[in-house]
Write a protein that holds these residues in place. Structure first.
Motif: not given
Length: 78
Positions: A19-28, A33-36, A51-56
């Protein structure tokens, strides 16, 4: 067997990467940006966890090896 980190490594050593643990920089980036845009001002120096729960971070099972893993292990991973 191995587990890839940061990017999809399944095709780097076919049959050997579980398996691979993927960094989802796009989610962060999207989230910040959405918060801003939504008026939630970001505090300088504040810490944001993605993290996993937030999709990051995402777990991607490699198909060629995943088929060899017993179902009870798949269930535990889920």
């Amino acid at each position: 067997y191995s587990i890839g980190v940061d990017i999809d490594m399944c095709d780097k050593a076919p049959g050997h990467v579980v398996a691979s643990m993927l960094k989802r920089g796009d989610v962060a980036v999207y989230s910040l940006i959405k918060d801003e845009v939504d008026g939630k001002k970001l505090e300088p120096g504040s810490v944001h966890t993605f993290d996993l729960a937030s999709g990051g971070v995402e777990l991607k099972m490699c198909g060629d090896v995943a088929a060899k893993i017993p179902q009870d292990i798949h269930n535990k991973v889920e």
